[in-house]
Motif scaffolding. Structure first.
Motif, PDB file in Angstrom:
ATOM      1  N   SER A  48       0.832  -1.208   0.000  1.00 29.97           N
ATOM      2  CA  SER A  48       0.000   0.000   0.000  1.00 29.97           C
ATOM      3  C   SER A  48       0.862   1.251   0.000  1.00 29.97           C
ATOM      4  N   ASP A  51      -0.612   6.590  -3.200  1.00 30.99           N
ATOM      5  CA  ASP A  51      -1.198   6.687  -4.542  1.00 30.99           C
ATOM      6  C   ASP A  51      -2.439   5.825  -4.700  1.00 30.99           C
ATOM      7  N   GLY A  52      -2.697   4.901  -3.775  1.00 30.87           N
ATOM      8  CA  GLY A  52      -3.855   4.019  -3.865  1.00 30.87           C
ATOM      9  C   GLY A  52      -5.146   4.658  -3.397  1.00 30.87           C
ATOM     10  N   TRP A  55      -6.946   2.718  -0.747  1.00 28.57           N
ATOM     11  CA  TRP A  55      -7.133   1.286  -0.992  1.00 28.57           C
ATOM     12  C   TRP A  55      -5.814   0.565  -0.793  1.00 28.57           C
ATOM     13  N   GLY A  57      -2.832  -2.046  -1.277  1.00 25.88           N
ATOM     14  CA  GLY A  57      -2.148  -2.702  -2.392  1.00 25.88           C
ATOM     15  C   GLY A  57      -1.463  -3.946  -1.863  1.00 25.88           C
TER      16      GLY A  57
END
Length: 155
Positions: A48, A51-52, A55, A57
């Motif tokens: 994570s 930029d997510g 959410w 990663g």
């Protein structure tokens, strides 16, 4: 129109490469399998970042595989020997170095596309039991290297 049916657990065939070079030139079927549990677990790490947008990663960073196999121990009661494939697993379980590795493959005995091959280390654990019990052994084959997807040899 054909109605789909559910596949059975006993569809798996397990073979061990009995060649000295472990080059796949002498595959022999392991008989007496009563339980077969394949597993190939990925190692997933949290990747994570800002930029997510909040959410999570995730990234797969590794893979391991293992087979849990129970066999009914087979013997030739006339010559007083165990089945050759069973003895190969038992010998590997008590060995070190390359002698502790077995080259195995398993596949769908009905010819469906699932088929795998790899090198594993063996844990050998006789089940014991009451006077009416069968001589069973629980084996764990722990992958040492990749589990390769292969063409089913009976397809």
């Amino acid at each position: 129109m054909t109605t789909p049916v559910t596949a059975l657990a006993r569809r798996w065939a397990l073979q061990i490469d009995m060649s000295a070079a472990k080059d796949g030139s002498d595959w022999q079927t392991v008989i007496g399998v009563t339980e077969f549990n394949p597993a190939a677990e990925p190692n997933i790490e949290d990747s994570s970042d800002y930029d997510g947008g909040g959410w999570a990663g995730n990234t797969k960073t590794g893979q391991s595989w293992e087979l849990g196999v129970t066999i009914n121990r087979r013997i030739n009661d006339q010559t007083k020997v165990y089945h050759v494939t069973h003895e190969a697993f038992r010998a590997a379980a008590y060995a070190f170095g390359s002698a502790s590795q077995v080259h195995v493959r398993y596949y769908d005995r009905d010819g469906l596309p699932e088929a795998y091959e790899g090198t594993a280390l063996v844990t050998w654990a006789p089940s014991g039991g009451e006077y009416t019990a069968l001589d069973q052994v629980e084996m764990t084959l722990t992958g040492d290297g990749p589990l390769l997807l292969i063409t089913n040899p009976v397809a």
